[in-house]
Write an enzyme that holds these catalytic residues in place. Structure first.
Site, mmCIF file in Angstrom:
data_model
loop_
_atom_site.group_PDB
_atom_site.id
_atom_site.type_symbol
_atom_site.label_atom_id
_atom_site.label_comp_id
_atom_site.label_asym_id
_atom_site.label_seq_id
_atom_site.Cartn_x
_atom_site.Cartn_y
_atom_site.Cartn_z
ATOM 1 N N GLY A 31 0.808 -1.214 0.000
ATOM 2 C CA GLY A 31 0.000 0.000 0.000
ATOM 3 C C GLY A 31 0.840 1.261 0.000
ATOM 4 O O GLY A 31 2.030 1.239 -0.272
ATOM 5 N N TYR A 32 0.177 2.381 0.319
ATOM 6 C CA TYR A 32 0.743 3.715 0.228
ATOM 7 C C TYR A 32 1.370 3.875 -1.159
ATOM 8 O O TYR A 32 2.543 4.172 -1.320
ATOM 9 C CB TYR A 32 1.754 3.995 1.349
ATOM 10 C CG TYR A 32 1.710 5.457 1.741
ATOM 11 C CD1 TYR A 32 0.602 5.974 2.410
ATOM 12 C CD2 TYR A 32 2.726 6.338 1.388
ATOM 13 C CE1 TYR A 32 0.520 7.318 2.718
ATOM 14 C CE2 TYR A 32 2.645 7.693 1.700
ATOM 15 C CZ TYR A 32 1.539 8.170 2.361
ATOM 16 O OH TYR A 32 1.458 9.505 2.673
ATOM 17 N N HIS A 34 2.578 4.586 -4.908
ATOM 18 C CA HIS A 34 3.207 5.718 -5.600
ATOM 19 C C HIS A 34 3.377 5.355 -7.076
ATOM 20 O O HIS A 34 2.897 4.295 -7.520
ATOM 21 C CB HIS A 34 4.545 6.076 -4.949
ATOM 22 C CG HIS A 34 5.461 4.899 -4.742
ATOM 23 N ND1 HIS A 34 6.031 4.218 -5.785
ATOM 24 C CD2 HIS A 34 5.877 4.268 -3.616
ATOM 25 C CE1 HIS A 34 6.769 3.236 -5.316
ATOM 26 N NE2 HIS A 34 6.689 3.235 -3.996
ATOM 27 N N HIS A 37 4.471 1.807 -8.044
ATOM 28 C CA HIS A 37 3.389 0.818 -8.050
ATOM 29 C C HIS A 37 2.492 1.013 -9.282
ATOM 30 O O HIS A 37 2.049 0.047 -9.897
ATOM 31 C CB HIS A 37 2.513 0.957 -6.803
ATOM 32 C CG HIS A 37 3.237 0.722 -5.511
ATOM 33 N ND1 HIS A 37 3.454 1.719 -4.601
ATOM 34 C CD2 HIS A 37 3.781 -0.399 -4.986
ATOM 35 C CE1 HIS A 37 4.091 1.232 -3.551
ATOM 36 N NE2 HIS A 37 4.316 -0.051 -3.758
ATOM 37 N N GLN A 153 14.893 -8.857 -3.545
ATOM 38 C CA GLN A 153 13.569 -9.489 -3.399
ATOM 39 C C GLN A 153 13.149 -10.157 -4.710
ATOM 40 O O GLN A 153 12.676 -11.297 -4.731
ATOM 41 C CB GLN A 153 12.556 -8.417 -2.986
ATOM 42 C CG GLN A 153 11.093 -8.852 -3.084
ATOM 43 C CD GLN A 153 10.159 -7.806 -2.518
ATOM 44 O OE1 GLN A 153 10.047 -7.655 -1.322
ATOM 45 N NE2 GLN A 153 9.455 -7.081 -3.373
ATOM 46 N N LYS A 184 11.510 6.177 -6.322
ATOM 47 C CA LYS A 184 10.228 6.305 -5.605
ATOM 48 C C LYS A 184 10.147 5.215 -4.547
ATOM 49 O O LYS A 184 10.473 4.050 -4.815
ATOM 50 C CB LYS A 184 9.064 6.130 -6.575
ATOM 51 C CG LYS A 184 9.035 7.162 -7.675
ATOM 52 C CD LYS A 184 7.965 8.189 -7.447
ATOM 53 C CE LYS A 184 7.906 9.147 -8.612
ATOM 54 N NZ LYS A 184 7.005 10.265 -8.403
HETATM 55 O O1 PAF Z 1 7.765 -5.152 -2.086
HETATM 56 C C1 PAF Z 1 6.834 -5.114 -1.265
HETATM 57 O O2 PAF Z 1 6.056 -4.152 -1.196
HETATM 58 C C2 PAF Z 1 6.662 -6.292 -0.321
HETATM 59 O O3 PAF Z 1 7.879 -6.804 0.091
HETATM 60 C C3 PAF Z 1 5.742 -7.392 -0.887
HETATM 61 C C4 PAF Z 1 6.355 -8.039 -2.113
HETATM 62 C C5 PAF Z 1 4.394 -6.814 -1.233
HETATM 63 C C6 PAF Z 1 5.543 -8.469 0.155
HETATM 64 O O4 PAF Z 1 4.959 -7.982 1.321
#
Ligand code: PAF
Length: 280
Positions: A31-32, A34, A37, A153, A184
């Site tokens: 969430g939040y 930007h 996303h 990640q 961002k």
């Molecule tokens: O990248 C993120 O915002 C988080 O690590 C994810 C992949 C949504 C998992 O909580």
């Protein structure tokens, strides 16, 4: 657009779409939202019939001294951004819906999560892998979209999908930056005006590194030194790490050959920011 906190309803909806022959995309977020996303949602919108966004601030990926409680949240604003991006379904579960009282089903790969962010955030990637595995089961999408800002990640999730045979395609999308080059991030909101001005040093130090690489420098140590020198000139910056690793397995390298990840984590004041360059 629907907003649901229910695992059952979300899974049933996705299954129904798939039974109609529709392709489904997942954009996992905390969430939040930007522009970073938004770029994931827009790409997902272009490439699929249906787009599901998950909004869940996952407690499992925060260490005890980290910012779980203060992590910014604004569902109303997030809803409006999703609506505008043409999202079909928001999955927004409570913590209790995701993790029952006796939860112990962790997903924890070895090696890849130990370095870079894993070294200073020891429980982080176990939390990410666990929640992302759960999301892939709840939302059996054909494709999932992740930003390259969280490069480690992305590498871990790709590895996890390969090693555990998840039937989903992982799409990595480019970093979206502010006009001055700062990547961002939801955490940029923590920065004071002065910190915000100095935070551009992350991108500038990586630009310096890329100038060297483009001029033919192959020694990882030399590139690292240039980044550290640039960062050290910034009064509010405190280096967490500067690492040059192979992008495939997140292991340190001496020479820049093959897919390479140059990754940095830097505290600006008390806010920890990350940035990187991936050289394919
Ligand atoms: O990248 C993120 O915002 C988080 O690590 C994810 C992949 C949504 C998992 O909580």
């Amino acid at each position: 657009m629907n907003i649901s906190g229910s695992i059952k309803d979300t899974r049933n909806q996705v299954k129904e779409w798939k039974s109609q022959g529709l392709s489904v995309a997942l954009v996992p977020t905390m969430g939040y939202l930007h522009d970073g996303h938004k770029s994931l949602m827009e790409r997902a919108r272009k490439e699929n019939d249906k787009v599901v966004v998950s909004i869940f601030v996952n407690p499992m990926q925060f260490g005890p001294q980290e910012d779980y409680d203060s992590y910014p949240r604004d569902l109303e604003r997030d809803g409006a951004i999703c609506q505008e991006a043409g999202v079909d379904w928001i999955f927004h579960p409570e913590v209790e819906e995701m993790y029952g009282p006796h939860f112990c089903g962790y997903v924890d790969m070895h090696t890849l999560p130990e370095k870079l962010c894993g070294a200073s955030r020891p429980v982080h990637f176990r939390g990410v892998q666990t929640v992302v595995s759960k999301l892939f089961h709840i939302i059996p999408a054909q494709r999932a979209y992740f930003g390259q800002k969280d490069a480690q990640q992305l590498a871990i999730i790709r590895r996890m999908v390969m090693d555990l045979d998840f039937d989903i395609e992982i799409i990595g999308c480019p970093i979206v930056r502010e006009a001055d080059g700062l990547a961002k991030s939801s955490r940029n909101t923590y920065l004071s005006r002065e910190e915000r001005a100095q935070a551009v040093i992350l991108n500038q130090s990586l630009e310096e590194a890329m100038r060297l690489v483009e001029a033919g420098e192959k020694e990882a140590e030399k590139v690292k030194e240039a980044i550290i020198k640039k960062l050290s000139g910034c009064p509010l910056a405190r280096i967490d790490y500067v690492e040059i690793v192979s992008f495939d397995n997140i292991q340190p390298i001496q020479r820049l050959e093959g897919p390479v990840l140059i990754a940095i984590a830097v505290y600006i004041g008390t806010t920890r920011l990350i940035d990187n360059r991936i050289i394919m």
